[in-house]
Write a protein that holds these residues in place. Structure first.
Motif, PDB file in Angstrom:
ATOM      1  N   LEU A  62      34.698  32.942  43.442  1.00  0.00           N
ATOM      2  CA  LEU A  62      35.855  33.206  43.769  1.00  0.00           C
ATOM      3  C   LEU A  62      36.185  32.892  45.141  1.00  0.00           C
ATOM      4  N   GLU A 120      39.696  38.432  36.843  1.00  0.00           N
ATOM      5  CA  GLU A 120      39.547  37.390  37.993  1.00  0.00           C
ATOM      6  C   GLU A 120      40.467  36.190  38.169  1.00  0.00           C
ATOM      7  N   THR A 146      35.018  45.875  46.019  1.00  0.00           N
ATOM      8  CA  THR A 146      34.460  44.756  46.525  1.00  0.00           C
ATOM      9  C   THR A 146      35.500  43.516  46.496  1.00  0.00           C
ATOM     10  N   THR A 147      36.152  43.039  45.354  1.00  0.00           N
ATOM     11  CA  THR A 147      36.818  41.927  45.037  1.00  0.00           C
ATOM     12  C   THR A 147      38.083  41.944  45.572  1.00  0.00           C
ATOM     13  N   THR A 173      33.919  47.356  40.285  1.00  0.00           N
ATOM     14  CA  THR A 173      33.510  46.206  41.336  1.00  0.00           C
ATOM     15  C   THR A 173      34.685  45.500  41.943  1.00  0.00           C
ATOM     16  N   PHE A 174      35.511  45.601  41.096  1.00  0.00           N
ATOM     17  CA  PHE A 174      37.068  44.807  41.582  1.00  0.00           C
ATOM     18  C   PHE A 174      37.670  45.854  42.454  1.00  0.00           C
ATOM     19  N   HIS A 219      30.567  36.962  43.476  1.00  0.00           N
ATOM     20  CA  HIS A 219      31.693  36.541  43.942  1.00  0.00           C
ATOM     21  C   HIS A 219      31.732  35.165  44.852  1.00  0.00           C
TER      22      HIS A 219
END
Length: 380
Positions: free
Chosen positions: A313, A100, A135-136, A131-132, A310
């Motif tokens: 972020l 992150e 989505t991220t 997930t990164f 999230h």
């Protein structure tokens, strides 16, 4: 040379966030009483590893730690980025803990970032590498981050307690600054996607999770696909485990996600053990699939353009935008999200205007960005 003015902070809370904001704002920090009240005081292995990672991607970064590890002086340098970097994250925390801050710093580097991270790819404490990937990274495109050069390749998986996973993260630089956003339309869910994985256990663990998760989703919408990623041999890391990562895509391009991992260490026994012993303690995959499907529906019900994981972020990216108004809609503010808002105020002098929307039970946040520019980028 004059004396360096350090921002003085206390305690171990939000250490990762403080180091990230210190680097972005070029603010030297002095943190005291780090885990001072614990049985074993001082910096934890993953916190030391994060400092080493910051040294690796920065130039002229200075880290000073006292003998007990309870006092840290950190003078940020210039983020250089670079290619073919390698960092072993250890097994104290997963790779997600390190990614992150790395993602945000990489955007403001001198060169695009390409780094191989080794350690735990999936655990229940930090967002998984899946997930990164799902989505991220796509979320960054909302803020004007180019798609070219943005990616995450999962080369091998690793779970607790012994890890053994490897990923390659690529982050492009922003040529000048991020783009202010007005992101308040969450849309309607149009499809659900996901991936299950298993390492050193039967693929039947994955099939059971998929069957139970689909049993919930298929009552609501037909477009549901959950893929499998069974690993064996050296690609399966060093410990047995399995997990699932689910995400919902909406008609307005929002992605909401949730994930979990079940492994031998999460049963409370951290001393490892053989695969056969691990299998007996790995619980019921059917329950795991149902719980994560319900968790994703809970995130959808909360509303907002991002899930609770999230929020922090997104707030940080909004604060780093040009001196223009950014506006986002979220569900109920998470504890970490509120912590990020406080630290943004302290380090970047950016304050958010927070207004609940009683009609949708969501929250709309507005801010004027600090106007951070990528002054380190290499000019061709």
């Amino acid at each position: 040379m004059g004396k360096i003015p350090y921002m003085r902070l206390k305690g171990s809370r939000s250490l990762r966030l403080r180091l990230l904001l210190s680097t972005l704002s070029s603010t030297p920090i002095l943190i005291e009483d780090i885990h001072a009240e614990d049985t074993w005081p001082g910096l934890r292995p993953h916190e030391v590893s994060l400092l080493r990672l910051l040294e690796k991607v920065s130039d002229d970064c200075v880290v000073e730690i006292n003998e007990t590890g309870t006092k840290l002086k950190y003078k940020p340098g210039i983020v250089t980025g670079g290619r073919n970097l390698i960092h072993d994250c250890g097994t104290s925390r997963s790779i997600g803990y390190f990614m992150e801050p790395l993602i945000v710093l990489g955007l403001f580097g001198k060169k695009p970032l390409n780094i191989r991270l080794k350690g735990i790819t999936n655990d229940a404490k930090d967002p998984s590498v899946d997930t990164f990937k799902s989505t991220t990274l796509p979320m960054l495109k909302q803020f004007g981050v180019p798609s070219e050069g943005l990616g995450l390749k999962i080369e091998s998986r690793g779970v607790r307690p012994h890890g053994g996973g490897e990923v390659v993260l690529s982050i492009p630089i922003v040529q000048d600054s991020l783009k202010a956003v007005t992101w308040i339309d969450e849309g309607m869910v149009k499809r659900i996607r996901g991936v299950t994985f298993s390492t050193r256990v039967s693929v039947q663990f994955e099939n059971a999770m998929i069957h139970s998760a689909r049993g919930i989703f298929n009552r609501l919408l037909p477009d549901v696909h959950i893929f499998t990623d069974h690993r064996g041999g050296p690609l399966a890391g060093k410990s047995p485990g399995y997990g699932i990562s689910l995400y919902a895509e909406t008609t307005s391009g929002c992605i909401l996600s949730t994930d979990t991992t079940v492994c031998y260490a999460s049963t409370g026994d951290d001393d490892g053990g053989g695969a056969e012993e691990g299998n007996r303690d790995l619980g019921h995959p059917t329950d795991t699939g149902e719980q994560m499907a319900s968790a994703l529906l809970g995130e959808i019900k909360e509303g907002g353009v991002v899930d609770s994981t999230h929020q922090g972020l997104v707030f940080l990216l909004c604060a780093l935008c040009p001196r223009d108004v950014s506006k986002v809609r979220t569900g109920k503010l998470s504890g970490y999200g509120m912590e990020v808002l406080r630290h943004i105020r302290d380090f970047l002098s950016v304050k958010f205007d927070i207004k609940p929307d009683p009609n949708t039970e969501t929250v709309i946040l507005r801010c004027v960005g600090c106007g951070l520019k990528n002054l380190a980028r290499k000019i061709s």
